[in-house]
Design a protein around this motif. Structure first.
Motif, short mmCIF file in Angstrom:
data_model
loop_
_atom_site.label_atom_id
_atom_site.label_comp_id
_atom_site.label_asym_id
_atom_site.label_seq_id
_atom_site.Cartn_x
_atom_site.Cartn_y
_atom_site.Cartn_z
N GLY A 100 0.82 -1.21 0.00
CA GLY A 100 0.00 0.00 0.00
C GLY A 100 0.84 1.25 0.00
O GLY A 100 0.53 2.24 -0.68
N ARG A 101 1.94 1.22 0.75
CA ARG A 101 2.83 2.38 0.81
C ARG A 101 3.49 2.63 -0.53
O ARG A 101 3.72 3.78 -0.92
CB ARG A 101 3.88 2.20 1.91
N MET A 102 3.83 1.56 -1.25
CA MET A 102 4.42 1.72 -2.59
C MET A 102 3.45 2.43 -3.52
O MET A 102 3.84 3.29 -4.32
CB MET A 102 4.80 0.36 -3.16
N GLY A 103 2.17 2.07 -3.44
CA GLY A 103 1.17 2.72 -4.27
C GLY A 103 1.01 4.19 -3.93
O GLY A 103 0.92 5.05 -4.81
N ILE A 104 0.98 4.49 -2.64
CA ILE A 104 0.85 5.88 -2.20
C ILE A 104 2.06 6.70 -2.63
O ILE A 104 1.93 7.85 -3.09
CB ILE A 104 0.66 5.94 -0.67
N THR A 216 13.06 -14.25 6.25
CA THR A 216 11.88 -15.04 5.91
C THR A 216 10.59 -14.21 6.04
O THR A 216 10.26 -13.71 7.12
CB THR A 216 11.78 -16.27 6.82
N GLY A 217 9.89 -14.07 4.93
CA GLY A 217 8.61 -13.39 4.92
C GLY A 217 8.68 -11.87 4.92
O GLY A 217 7.64 -11.21 4.92
N SER A 218 9.89 -11.29 4.89
CA SER A 218 10.00 -9.83 4.91
C SER A 218 9.87 -9.28 3.49
O SER A 218 10.86 -8.99 2.81
CB SER A 218 11.34 -9.40 5.51
N THR A 219 8.64 -9.12 3.04
CA THR A 219 8.37 -8.73 1.65
C THR A 219 8.61 -7.25 1.38
O THR A 219 8.34 -6.78 0.27
CB THR A 219 6.94 -9.13 1.24
N ARG A 220 9.13 -6.51 2.38
CA ARG A 220 9.57 -5.14 2.11
C ARG A 220 10.89 -5.14 1.35
O ARG A 220 11.33 -4.09 0.90
CB ARG A 220 9.74 -4.36 3.42
N LEU A 221 11.51 -6.31 1.21
CA LEU A 221 12.82 -6.43 0.55
C LEU A 221 12.65 -6.62 -0.94
O LEU A 221 12.25 -5.70 -1.65
CB LEU A 221 13.61 -7.55 1.22
N LYS A 222 12.94 -7.81 -1.49
CA LYS A 222 12.88 -8.00 -2.94
C LYS A 222 11.48 -7.75 -3.50
O LYS A 222 11.32 -7.15 -4.58
CB LYS A 222 13.35 -9.40 -3.31
N SER A 223 10.47 -8.20 -2.79
CA SER A 223 9.10 -8.00 -3.28
C SER A 223 8.77 -6.52 -3.36
O SER A 223 8.18 -6.05 -4.34
CB SER A 223 8.10 -8.72 -2.37
N GLY A 224 9.15 -5.77 -2.32
CA GLY A 224 8.90 -4.33 -2.33
C GLY A 224 9.66 -3.63 -3.45
O GLY A 224 9.13 -2.73 -4.10
N THR A 225 10.89 -4.07 -3.68
CA THR A 225 11.67 -3.49 -4.78
C THR A 225 11.01 -3.78 -6.13
O THR A 225 10.93 -2.90 -7.00
CB THR A 225 13.10 -4.07 -4.77
N ALA A 226 10.54 -5.00 -6.30
CA ALA A 226 9.85 -5.37 -7.54
C ALA A 226 8.60 -4.53 -7.75
O ALA A 226 8.33 -4.05 -8.86
CB ALA A 226 9.50 -6.86 -7.52
N GLN A 227 7.83 -4.34 -6.69
CA GLN A 227 6.62 -3.53 -6.79
C GLN A 227 6.96 -2.09 -7.18
O GLN A 227 6.30 -1.50 -8.04
CB GLN A 227 5.86 -3.56 -5.46
#
Length: 325
Positions: A100-104, A216-227
């Protein structure tokens, strides 16, 4: 049965149901690539700082390749979004937590960069503005909350809603896409797991599979970068398609501070090759509108004619220049 035994029985049943619920949730998490445990990193906290930094840097380098694998899907979504925004539609991001923060963040950068209106690109986060800086308990688990947030926007078929969720199963993001689709809006699902519920719910599913995280499970890392990379791509290329740029120059820039005023002058100079005096005169004549200033110089027209030609060309500077003969 006494009231005490009945109460004990009820408590036991509730406890059993709760345990079953959490077992189901754990099974769901175990099935997600973004939640996978990496035993080879189990001693990472014992490594020297430089070694940890090198590992993280190596992990981050895998993200662009994962995004590249989704480029055809991203491009198809952008073309569909731009077509609708050209008709006056809005772009809405909806997510929870980091997503959500990435979208904002992306939405908030569009007005100063592309001179979009305050409601043209919108970011929604589960739990509202409070959730930008701190977690709002349970907000991401409520699909009805997403519907309520979107209901306030009075969606139309020209609008686009992008649900953003690393797991691809966050109820708020999925609920946003399902509600938007029921209202005829275009929908996009951006996730980091294959075969996600979010993709299944959306018109355009984009699944950037970056693999298990360093933590483990910290999606603010690679997933957040991808987003961040994908949302950058969606907003930037959409704005290019809408005529918000001239080549790679931000000609719809809104000069709201001293730095941006200087950038406005530089953009006009780069686009036209005109002298500082000509650039300044053009910006004064066009009330600081970069696009109009460029058109007055390159098209050799006055400010009012530049405004008229840009209106007729729906803001596309190249088309307006062609019309000057």
């Amino acid at each position: 049965m006494t009231s005490t035994s009945a109460s004990t029985s009820t408590s036991a049943s509730a406890s059993t149901a709760t345990s079953a619920h959490y077992r189901e949730l754990r099974a769901q998490l175990d099935s997600l690539t973004t939640e996978a445990f990496r035993p080879e990193l189990a001693d990472i906290d014992e490594l020297p700082t430089l070694d940890i930094a090198r590992i993280m840097n190596g992990e981050d380098q895998t993200v662009p390749a994962a995004v590249a694998a989704q480029l055809p899907r991203i491009a198809a979504a952008i073309d569909a979004i731009a077509e609708r925004m050209a008709r006056g539609g809005r772009l809405v991001y909806a997510g929870a937590g980091t997503a959500g923060r990435m979208g904002i963040l992306d939405a908030s950068e569009c007005p100063p960069t592309f001179n979009t209106g305050p409601t043209q690109v919108v970011g929604l986060i589960a739990g509202g503005t409070e959730a930008i800086s701190e977690a709002v308990e349970g907000a991401e688990d409520d699909p009805d909350l997403a519907a309520a947030d979107l209901d306030g926007l009075a969606l139309t078929p020209d609008d686009t809603v992008i649900g953003v969720s690393a797991s691809g199963r966050t109820p708020y993001a999925v609920g946003a896409v399902e509600y938007a689709r029921s209202r005829g809006a275009l929908t996009v699902g951006l996730s980091c797991n294959a075969g996600s519920a979010l993709s299944a719910a959306a018109d355009h599913g984009i699944e950037v599979v970056v693999g298990p995280e360093l933590l483990t499970g910290s999606t603010r890392l690679k997933s957040g970068t991808a987003q961040k990379l994908v949302l950058n791509m969606i907003s930037t290329i959409t704005m290019i398609r809408l005529g918000k740029t001239y080549g790679n120059l931000m000609v719809d820039l809104r000069a709201s501070n001293e730095k941006l005023h200087a950038r406005s002058r530089r953009i006009v100079s780069l686009a036209t090759g005109a002298s500082d005096e000509q650039v300044e005169a053009a910006l004064v004549a066009t009330d600081g509108e970069v696009k109009s200033a460029i058109l007055t110089i390159l098209g050799k027209v006055d400010a009012s004619t530049a405004t008229r030609l840009l209106t007729q060309s729906h803001g596309h500077l190249r088309a307006a220049l062609s019309a000057t003969g």
